[in-house]
Every structure is written in C-alpha cells, then in structure tokens.
Design a protein around this motif. Structure first.
Motif, mmCIF file in Angstrom:
data_model
loop_
_atom_site.group_PDB
_atom_site.id
_atom_site.type_symbol
_atom_site.label_atom_id
_atom_site.label_comp_id
_atom_site.label_asym_id
_atom_site.label_seq_id
_atom_site.Cartn_x
_atom_site.Cartn_y
_atom_site.Cartn_z
ATOM 1 N N GLU A 118 0.835 -1.210 0.000
ATOM 2 C CA GLU A 118 0.000 0.000 0.000
ATOM 3 C C GLU A 118 0.870 1.261 0.000
ATOM 4 N N GLN A 119 1.948 1.254 0.772
ATOM 5 C CA GLN A 119 2.841 2.410 0.831
ATOM 6 C C GLN A 119 3.613 2.590 -0.476
ATOM 7 N N ILE A 120 4.006 1.481 -1.111
ATOM 8 C CA ILE A 120 4.671 1.563 -2.415
ATOM 9 C C ILE A 120 3.722 2.180 -3.432
ATOM 10 N N GLU A 121 2.469 1.756 -3.442
ATOM 11 C CA GLU A 121 1.480 2.311 -4.368
ATOM 12 C C GLU A 121 1.319 3.815 -4.142
ATOM 13 N N ALA A 122 1.255 4.249 -2.884
ATOM 14 C CA ALA A 122 1.124 5.679 -2.575
ATOM 15 C C ALA A 122 2.353 6.447 -3.051
ATOM 16 N N ALA A 123 3.549 5.903 -2.855
ATOM 17 C CA ALA A 123 4.773 6.575 -3.291
ATOM 18 C C ALA A 123 4.829 6.698 -4.808
ATOM 19 N N VAL A 124 4.400 5.662 -5.521
ATOM 20 C CA VAL A 124 4.382 5.700 -6.985
ATOM 21 C C VAL A 124 3.400 6.753 -7.474
ATOM 22 N N LYS A 125 2.218 6.802 -6.861
ATOM 23 C CA LYS A 125 1.232 7.814 -7.241
ATOM 24 C C LYS A 125 1.747 9.225 -6.975
ATOM 25 N N ALA A 126 2.641 9.375 -5.986
ATOM 26 C CA ALA A 126 3.204 10.685 -5.651
ATOM 27 C C ALA A 126 4.402 11.044 -6.537
ATOM 28 N N GLY A 127 4.845 10.121 -7.402
ATOM 29 C CA GLY A 127 5.905 10.441 -8.350
ATOM 30 C C GLY A 127 7.218 9.704 -8.169
ATOM 31 N N ALA A 128 7.280 8.730 -7.294
ATOM 32 C CA ALA A 128 8.515 7.968 -7.078
ATOM 33 C C ALA A 128 8.461 6.657 -7.852
ATOM 34 N N THR A 129 9.623 6.155 -8.198
ATOM 35 C CA THR A 129 9.754 4.809 -8.719
ATOM 36 C C THR A 129 10.338 3.985 -7.587
ATOM 37 N N VAL A 130 9.716 2.860 -7.269
ATOM 38 C CA VAL A 130 10.136 2.043 -6.137
ATOM 39 C C VAL A 130 10.445 0.639 -6.636
ATOM 40 N N GLU A 131 11.649 0.190 -6.344
ATOM 41 C CA GLU A 131 12.057 -1.170 -6.695
ATOM 42 C C GLU A 131 12.591 -1.816 -5.431
ATOM 43 N N LEU A 132 12.219 -3.067 -5.195
ATOM 44 C CA LEU A 132 12.768 -3.808 -4.068
ATOM 45 C C LEU A 132 13.857 -4.726 -4.578
ATOM 46 N N MET A 133 14.988 -4.716 -3.870
ATOM 47 C CA MET A 133 16.123 -5.528 -4.272
ATOM 48 C C MET A 133 16.566 -6.379 -3.080
ATOM 49 N N ARG A 134 16.953 -7.606 -3.351
ATOM 50 C CA ARG A 134 17.424 -8.459 -2.262
ATOM 51 C C ARG A 134 18.736 -7.919 -1.716
ATOM 52 N N ARG A 135 18.755 -7.687 -0.406
ATOM 53 C CA ARG A 135 19.962 -7.221 0.279
ATOM 54 C C ARG A 135 20.793 -8.408 0.723
ATOM 55 N N SER A 136 20.100 -9.412 1.249
ATOM 56 C CA SER A 136 20.797 -10.607 1.718
ATOM 57 C C SER A 136 19.806 -11.760 1.795
ATOM 58 N N ARG A 137 20.345 -12.927 1.946
ATOM 59 C CA ARG A 137 19.521 -14.121 2.150
ATOM 60 C C ARG A 137 19.994 -14.755 3.449
ATOM 61 N N ILE A 138 19.029 -15.006 4.351
ATOM 62 C CA ILE A 138 19.377 -15.632 5.617
ATOM 63 C C ILE A 138 18.978 -17.103 5.583
ATOM 64 N N HIS A 139 19.737 -17.937 6.283
ATOM 65 C CA HIS A 139 19.488 -19.377 6.350
ATOM 66 C C HIS A 139 19.411 -19.791 7.810
ATOM 67 N N ASN A 140 18.593 -20.800 8.109
ATOM 68 C CA ASN A 140 18.503 -21.261 9.487
ATOM 69 C C ASN A 140 19.328 -22.509 9.761
ATOM 70 N N GLY A 141 20.033 -23.014 8.756
ATOM 71 C CA GLY A 141 20.858 -24.196 8.944
ATOM 72 C C GLY A 141 20.112 -25.511 8.782
#
Length: 96
Positions: free
Chosen positions: A51-74
């Motif tokens: 919902e917040q991404i949609e609001a930011a896009v409507k306000a004029g931003a381009t939003v992309e999510l990128m993987r920062r890291s991958r966690i493992h539990n073993g």
C-alpha cells in the motif's frame, strides 16, 4: 477494491502469502502454529508495504525492491531480506 489484471496473457496472478503445505517441516504441531503466526505477520506487513509503495508511486517515485541478503537457518529454510531502490521523477516546474 478490485484492480485490473496486468499479468501477461497465460500467466496466473500470484496469490498473496501463498503457503505451500509441508508435512511437519518445523518441528511438530506446536512449532507449526508459531510458524503460521509468523507467516501471517509477514503477509500483513507485506500488504501494508505494498500500500505504501502504491502511494509513493502515485506521488511520483519509482520504487524497486532488491534483495539485500539471504538468511538461512541451517535446516534448509531461507528468507530474503530486501532494501528499497527509490528514484524520483524530474522536477520540470522550476522557475528560473
């Protein structure tokens, strides 16, 4: 609120927080309830983020999510941690 389907022809839209059933993958029935609660929390948080991404896009931003890291539990399970990449539209209404 209904939204238009913008998936490619022949591609099924992804369901929100789809959980693939597994036979007692997390250490038994008691642990399974805890995991299901945590999965629901992730799904709820993701819904609010969308919902917040949609609001930011409507306000004029381009939003992309990128993987920062991958966690493992073993034990074979893993999760992706994300960071946002934000681009703002050029301001063409400057008065010089």
């Amino acid at each position: 609120m209904s939204k238009p389907n913008d998936t490619a022809p022949g591609v099924q839209p992804m369901a929100t927080a789809e959980v693939i059933p597994m036979s007692e993958p997390f250490g038994g029935p008691g642990k399974r309830q805890e995991v299901e609660t945590l999965i629901r929390r992730v799904a709820d948080t993701l819904h609010r983020l969308n919902e917040q991404i949609e609001a930011a896009v409507k306000a004029g931003a381009t939003v992309e999510l990128m993987r920062r890291s991958r966690i493992h539990n073993g034990s074979g399970q893993w999760g992706d941690q994300m960071i946002p990449i934000i681009r703002m539209a050029e301001q063409n209404d400057r008065k010089d």
